[in-house]
Design a protein around this motif. Structure first.
Motif, PDB file in Angstrom:
ATOM      1  N   GLN A 290       0.881  -1.125  -0.066  1.00 53.45           N
ATOM      2  CA  GLN A 290      -0.140  -0.035   0.122  1.00 53.45           C
ATOM      3  C   GLN A 290       1.067   1.342   0.097  1.00 53.45           C
ATOM      4  O   GLN A 290       0.380   2.199  -0.496  1.00 53.45           O
ATOM      5  N   LEU A 291       1.978   1.291   0.592  1.00 54.75           N
ATOM      6  CA  LEU A 291       2.839   2.459   0.658  1.00 54.75           C
ATOM      7  C   LEU A 291       3.351   2.554  -0.535  1.00 54.75           C
ATOM      8  O   LEU A 291       3.762   3.930  -0.885  1.00 54.75           O
ATOM      9  N   ARG A 293       2.251   2.333  -3.211  1.00 55.58           N
ATOM     10  CA  ARG A 293       1.308   2.932  -4.222  1.00 55.58           C
ATOM     11  C   ARG A 293       0.850   4.095  -3.863  1.00 55.58           C
ATOM     12  O   ARG A 293      -0.182   5.001  -4.660  1.00 55.58           O
ATOM     13  N   THR A 294       1.131   4.833  -2.533  1.00 55.47           N
ATOM     14  CA  THR A 294       0.568   5.977  -2.182  1.00 55.47           C
ATOM     15  C   THR A 294       1.397   7.046  -2.879  1.00 55.47           C
ATOM     16  O   THR A 294       2.330   7.022  -3.308  1.00 55.47           O
ATOM     17  N   GLU A 295       0.630   8.384  -3.360  1.00 55.08           N
ATOM     18  CA  GLU A 295       1.340   9.541  -3.826  1.00 55.08           C
ATOM     19  C   GLU A 295       1.732  10.653  -2.975  1.00 55.08           C
ATOM     20  O   GLU A 295       2.342  11.777  -3.415  1.00 55.08           O
ATOM     21  N   ASP A 296       1.411  10.384  -1.747  1.00 46.96           N
ATOM     22  CA  ASP A 296       2.011  11.402  -0.555  1.00 46.96           C
ATOM     23  C   ASP A 296       3.145  11.247  -0.377  1.00 46.96           C
ATOM     24  O   ASP A 296       3.633  10.050   0.250  1.00 46.96           O
ATOM     25  N   HIS A 299       4.167  11.245   3.568  1.00 46.69           N
ATOM     26  CA  HIS A 299       3.565   9.684   3.989  1.00 46.69           C
ATOM     27  C   HIS A 299       4.563   8.912   3.817  1.00 46.69           C
ATOM     28  O   HIS A 299       4.975   7.895   4.775  1.00 46.69           O
ATOM     29  N   PHE A 300       5.114   8.708   2.768  1.00 44.73           N
ATOM     30  CA  PHE A 300       5.829   7.685   2.181  1.00 44.73           C
ATOM     31  C   PHE A 300       6.983   7.614   2.777  1.00 44.73           C
ATOM     32  O   PHE A 300       7.605   6.222   3.403  1.00 44.73           O
ATOM     33  N   SER A 303       6.614   6.745   6.615  1.00 43.31           N
ATOM     34  CA  SER A 303       6.251   5.393   6.972  1.00 43.31           C
ATOM     35  C   SER A 303       7.448   4.265   6.716  1.00 43.31           C
ATOM     36  O   SER A 303       7.539   3.237   7.229  1.00 43.31           O
TER      37      SER A 303
END
Length: 414
Positions: A290-291, A293-296, A299-300, A303
């Motif tokens: 999930q990480l 695939r994130t666009e932030d 946050h990436f 995390s």
């Protein structure tokens, strides 16, 4: 025997109070009783019709109404009672009177002078006439031809000790001249004394044999009691050994079961731990997916550093499995125990067989022989050692009567 018989074989009249004997023949009760009363002194009872001989006087069986009805054919009156039969006639086993003409009566006495046998009727002249006063009467002996010298046809009165034979007076003139001769009466008197000594010896041997028989019977009774006691005690001890083996089996079963449970519990604990670790790792793998695939970007980055630090700090223990773990040593130990027990039991069985076979019981001792009347006396009883058994197979062959015996069964089960 025909069921239509009406007449008695003895009195030749209608049957009266009919009775039957074991051979099936039927007679009047009084006729059969009178006939067999005459045979009481001989102890041998013969059927008057078929001549079957009984060693013991049979008990006649009274016949039923069918036999009685044959007597009542004359409706006016019963036939008169049968006359007492004359049983003094000579039978096949009797000696007949030499004087009787036709059907001969039984001979009761023999005259050694006349060389003839007489019934009661024809014997009277020997008692009543002085002519026969010097004649010698003896109980009926038969075979009077043996009382006559075959060469001179004279009565045998002397005994030749030289030739050991009975002779007549004329034999002394030529054939036995100069021999040692005595009267038959004198020789009889001397032989009678020797016969008495022989009889005393025979009676002593009878007493000795009876004593040996009694001792043998007592020994047999003792043997039976000893064997019975030994069988009971051996059965009890074998039962105890069977229970001991069963307890050993139970302990071995408990040992295997306990080790099995412990191993299974340990394995189940590791499986549970591995299950939790696999679930946690799958959760992290999902978070990483999930990480990624994130666009932030912030946050990436935050995390990512946390997941990497957690993964690097955690060390998972390694579960090592022994692929060679088995209960084979237990089976091997029990197999060796069985082999040792078999060898020990076989050796002990052979030892027991040898020990028992050395205990002798009885035999015929032919080394002790004494003179008997005509031959050597039969040997006395003495112990005899049987052949020693050297191997277990010999013991089993010797002890083969019942393969279901408990001892034999145990040795094979072990």
């Amino acid at each position: 025997m025909s069921s239509d018989q009406d007449g008695c074989h003895l009195c030749k009249e209608y049957l009266r109070d009919a009775v039957s004997i074991p051979c099936g023949h039927i007679f009047c009760a009084v006729c059969l009783k009178t006939y067999w009363d005459h045979a009481d002194h001989t102890g041998s009872y013969i059927c008057p019709e078929c001549r079957v001989t009984y060693s013991k006087r049979p008990t006649p069986r009274r016949m039923g109404g069918s036999r009685t009805s044959t007597i009542q054919r004359n409706s006016e009156s019963f036939p008169p009672p049968p006359p007492d039969p004359d049983y003094n006639y000579a039978g096949p086993q009797d000696i007949g009177c030499d004087i009787c003409i036709g059907k001969k009566h039984k001979a009761v006495k023999s005259c050694l002078m006349c060389l003839a046998s007489y019934c009661d009727k024809h014997l009277k002249p020997h008692y009543e006439s002085n002519t026969f006063k010097r004649h010698k009467l003896v109980d009926e002996i038969g075979h009077l031809d043996r009382q006559i010298c075959p060469q001179h046809q004279k009565g045998l009165e002397l005994f030749c000790r030289t030739d050991q034979m009975c002779i007549c007076v004329l034999c002394t003139v030529k054939e036995h001249k100069g021999h040692d001769m005595v009267s038959a009466e004198q020789e009889r008197a001397e032989e009678q004394q020797r016969l008495g000594a022989t009889q005393a010896e025979i009676q002593e041997k009878i007493h000795d044999r009876l004593k040996q028989m009694e001792e043998l019977k007592q020994a047999v009774d003792s043997l039976k009691n000893s064997a019975h006691t030994a069988l009971q005690e051996c059965e009890k001890m074998f039962a105890d050994m069977m229970r001991s083996i069963e307890r050993m089996q139970q302990e071995m079963t408990k040992l295997i079961s306990a080790n099995k449970r412990a191993a299974l519990n340990n394995a189940e604990g590791h499986v549970e731990r591995l299950t939790h670790e696999i679930a946690d790792l799958k959760r992290r793998d999902s978070e990483i997916t999930q990480l990624s695939r994130t666009e932030d970007h912030i946050h990436f980055i935050q995390s990512y550093h946390m997941l990497i630090a957690q993964t690097e700090a955690e060390e998972l223990p390694t579960v090592t499995v022994n692929p060679y773990f088995t209960f084979g040593p237990v089976t091997k130990a029990v197999s060796e125990m069985k082999q040792h027990l078999n060898e020990f039991s076989n050796d002990e069985l052979v030892k027991v067989a040898k020990a028992v076979n050395k205990m002798t019981f009885c035999q015929l001792d032919e080394s002790k022989k004494r003179r008997s009347v005509k031959s050597e006396e039969a040997p006395v009883y003495k112990s005899l050692p049987p052949q020693d058994l050297q191997h277990r197979d010999d013991f089993l062959k010797y002890n083969r009567p019942s393969r279901s015996r408990r001892g034999h069964r145990v040795s094979h089960q072990l």
